[in-house]
Design an enzyme around this catalytic site. Structure first.
Site, PDB file in Angstrom:
ATOM      1  N   MET A 236      -5.585   7.114 -13.484  1.00  0.00           N
ATOM      2  CA  MET A 236      -5.449   5.838 -12.997  1.00  0.00           C
ATOM      3  C   MET A 236      -6.495   4.973 -12.554  1.00  0.00           C
ATOM      4  SD  MET A 236      -1.231   5.484 -11.988  1.00  0.00           S
ATOM      5  CE  MET A 236      -1.886   3.933 -11.511  1.00  0.00           C
TER       6      MET A 236
ATOM      7  N   LYS B 157      -8.333   6.369  -2.424  1.00  0.00           N
ATOM      8  CA  LYS B 157      -8.190   8.213  -2.287  1.00  0.00           C
ATOM      9  C   LYS B 157      -7.147   8.854  -3.422  1.00  0.00           C
ATOM     10  CE  LYS B 157     -11.211   8.876   2.064  1.00  0.00           C
ATOM     11  NZ  LYS B 157     -11.542   9.893   2.975  1.00  0.00           N
ATOM     12  N   GLY B 158      -6.231   7.849  -2.569  1.00  0.00           N
ATOM     13  CA  GLY B 158      -4.595   8.578  -3.317  1.00  0.00           C
ATOM     14  C   GLY B 158      -4.122   9.751  -2.792  1.00  0.00           C
TER      15      GLY B 158
ATOM     16  N   THR C 215      -0.388   8.553 -15.640  1.00  0.00           N
ATOM     17  CA  THR C 215      -0.096   8.590 -14.174  1.00  0.00           C
ATOM     18  C   THR C 215      -0.656   9.013 -13.170  1.00  0.00           C
ATOM     19  OG1 THR C 215       2.433   8.995 -13.760  1.00  0.00           O
ATOM     20  CG2 THR C 215       1.474   6.860 -15.149  1.00  0.00           C
ATOM     21  N   SER C 216      -1.866  10.075 -13.469  1.00  0.00           N
ATOM     22  CA  SER C 216      -2.482  10.601 -12.038  1.00  0.00           C
ATOM     23  C   SER C 216      -3.260   9.967 -11.609  1.00  0.00           C
ATOM     24  CB  SER C 216      -3.731  12.284 -12.948  1.00  0.00           C
ATOM     25  OG  SER C 216      -4.057  11.745 -13.228  1.00  0.00           O
TER      26      SER C 216
ATOM     27  N   HIS D 299       7.289  -7.030  -2.170  1.00  0.00           N
ATOM     28  CA  HIS D 299       6.651  -6.439  -0.748  1.00  0.00           C
ATOM     29  C   HIS D 299       7.912  -7.389   0.444  1.00  0.00           C
ATOM     30  CE1 HIS D 299       3.689  -4.266  -2.526  1.00  0.00           C
ATOM     31  NE2 HIS D 299       2.456  -5.360  -1.923  1.00  0.00           N
TER      32      HIS D 299
ATOM     33  N   SER E 147      -4.448   3.060   4.650  1.00  0.00           N
ATOM     34  CA  SER E 147      -4.721   2.421   2.971  1.00  0.00           C
ATOM     35  C   SER E 147      -4.784   0.612   2.939  1.00  0.00           C
ATOM     36  CB  SER E 147      -3.640   2.582   1.839  1.00  0.00           C
ATOM     37  OG  SER E 147      -3.750   1.916   0.800  1.00  0.00           O
TER      38      SER E 147
ATOM     39  N   LYS F  67       0.524  -1.118  -0.029  1.00  0.00           N
ATOM     40  CA  LYS F  67       0.042   0.162  -0.105  1.00  0.00           C
ATOM     41  C   LYS F  67       0.739   1.454   0.002  1.00  0.00           C
ATOM     42  CE  LYS F  67      -3.064  -0.932  -0.681  1.00  0.00           C
ATOM     43  NZ  LYS F  67      -3.740  -1.962  -2.180  1.00  0.00           N
TER      44      LYS F  67
ATOM     45  N   TRP G  55       1.766   2.825  -8.807  1.00  0.00           N
ATOM     46  CA  TRP G  55       1.902   3.870  -9.326  1.00  0.00           C
ATOM     47  C   TRP G  55       2.711   3.836  -9.995  1.00  0.00           C
ATOM     48  CZ3 TRP G  55       1.313   9.026  -6.002  1.00  0.00           C
ATOM     49  CH2 TRP G  55       1.812   9.943  -6.709  1.00  0.00           C
TER      50      TRP G  55
ATOM     51  N   ARG H 286       9.096  -7.381  -9.715  1.00  0.00           N
ATOM     52  CA  ARG H 286       8.506  -6.320  -7.893  1.00  0.00           C
ATOM     53  C   ARG H 286       8.344  -7.257  -6.831  1.00  0.00           C
ATOM     54  NH1 ARG H 286       1.988  -6.459  -7.418  1.00  0.00           N
ATOM     55  NH2 ARG H 286       1.618  -8.460  -8.523  1.00  0.00           N
TER      56      ARG H 286
ATOM     57  N   MET I 265      -8.252   1.199  -5.953  1.00  0.00           N
ATOM     58  CA  MET I 265      -8.029   2.819  -6.371  1.00  0.00           C
ATOM     59  C   MET I 265      -8.611   3.957  -5.377  1.00  0.00           C
ATOM     60  SD  MET I 265      -5.837   2.668  -8.524  1.00  0.00           S
ATOM     61  CE  MET I 265      -5.574   4.246  -8.704  1.00  0.00           C
TER      62      MET I 265
END
Ligand SMILES: Nc1ncnc2c1ncn2[C@@H]1O[C@H](COP(=O)(O)O)[C@@H](OP(=O)(O)O)[C@H]1O
Ligand SMILES: O=[N+]([O-])c1ccc(OS(=O)(=O)O)cc1
Length: 343
Positions: A280, A306-307, A275-276, A109, A139, A49, A54, A107, A304
């Site tokens: 997205m 609140k970002g 990528t805003s 985590h 998140s 998160k 992004w 990728r 997605m």
């Protein structure tokens, strides 16, 4: 905040060296640890998160020279193999990575101490994105409410305790961020912050009388430097001159340079726009709208969501905020990172 959750999920986490992980990941641990990285691998590393999706989209847009259609070739969760992911009978993250032609973008985590050793041995490039602990917790809480393959988070009050004790999947935020921060001088690591990518550049700037070079104006606070990156300004947000010199374009340019790509300014501008959060969240290749409700129930909380920076203020009590500040001071003692908690 006490938010009701759905009927209790049965998912249990198991531990590897004290780090809770999904059972299928633990079952596949031998394959994960013996993963063979290659010297030209780029690994996107995040605590859950923190802006994984992004930065994945940013990296892919850079790789595809800003070609939006090429970025639509596959769902984002399939573009960059998630190396520790396992969900039989689907191919594991390791198997997907093995099937991918080089140069690979992968990728994870995982915290540093659980990373397959071959990544260090091959001196791979690591792109780490960190997000402030309070927004990350919020998140993750909403993600656990909607994600049916993670344990039920319980109430916000219960989740607060679970999170600060590192009893969430992938373990302690503190250990994760500290671990990656501490190795950054020894490996090829670009360390970025969610909040820096989010910042809007157009703040109040003074113009020097000479060449019109923009200089951030500072009323109160301090400027700090992060490993040779641009200066960071802290001032109170209510201050009309509150501004930050970073912005998405500046951060995206750093990523491109790190990837060895030179892109025109117009391409960088396009990547900023594409990528805003707003773009997205409406993109079906990104927003997980194709993931079945039995895995992600987005009627509970959207993927997605609140970002934003600072949503923690809508969740934390004053007491919780102080308690986390105190814990942060203890756990991150000697770590020279200063997180931005509001823009
Ligand atoms: N383009 C973007 N701009 C800002 N935040 C974004 C974003 N894309 C995803 N995010 C946010 O990143 C978080 C998810 O991180 P990850 O991809 O690591 O799972 C979510 O945070 P919120 O839950 O605070 O909205 C999500 O909204
Ligand atoms: O943080 N998680 O628990 C998590 C992250 C990613 C994930 O897979 S993905 O395909 O949605 O990226 C599943 C679980």
């Amino acid at each position: 905040m006490a938010l009701a959750t759905g009927p209790g999920k049965q998912t249990q986490l198991r531990e590897v060296e004290g780090v809770p992980l999904q059972a299928a990941i633990v079952d596949n641990w031998g394959q994960i640890q013996s993963f063979e990285a290659k010297p030209d691998d780029l690994l996107i590393c995040t605590y859950p998160k923190s802006g994984t999706t992004w930065i994945q989209e940013i990296v892919d847009m850079i790789e595809q020279n800003g070609d939006v259609e090429k970025c639509q070739r596959a769902l984002i969760q399939h573009r960059h193999p998630f190396i520790e992911w396992a969900r039989p009978p689907q191919p594991s993250g390791v198997e997907k990575a093995q099937a991918m032609p080089s140069p690979r973008i992968l990728r994870t985590h995982l915290p540093t101490r659980l990373l397959p050793p071959s990544f260090w041995e091959n001196n791979c490039k690591f792109l780490y994105v960190a997000r402030n602990v309070k927004d990350c917790m919020v998140s993750y809480y909403h993600f656990q409410r909607m994600n049916q393959v993670l344990p039920d988070p319980g109430t916000w009050e219960e989740y607060f305790e679970t999170f600060i004790n590192g009893k969430v999947a992938w373990g302690s935020w503190f250990e994760h961020v500290k671990g990656w921060w501490e190795v950054k001088g020894r490996y090829q690591i670009l360390f970025l912050f969610y909040e820096d990518i989010k910042k809007v550049s157009e703040g109040p700037f003074t113009t020097s009388s000479g060449g019109g070079q923009r200089t951030p104006r500072l009323i109160e606070g301090c400027i700090s430097w992060r490993q040779g990156m641009s200066p960071r300004i802290h001032s109170h947000p209510s201050d009309p001159l509150h501004s930050y010199p970073q912005d998405p374009k500046c951060e995206i340019r750093k990523v491109a340079q790190f990837m060895g790509k030179h892109l025109d300014e117009t391409v960088l501008d396009k990547i900023v726009q594409e990528t805003s959060f707003e773009k997205m969240k409406d993109n079906p290749m990104i927003n997980r709208s194709t993931v079945p409700k039995s895995i992600m129930d987005q009627s509970i909380s959207p993927f997605m969501r609140k970002g934003t920076v600072g949503d923690w203020k809508n969740h934390f009590t004053v007491a919780q905020s102080h308690r986390l500040d105190e814990l942060y001071r203890k756990k991150m003692e000697g770590v020279s990172i200063d997180f931005c908690l509001e823009l």
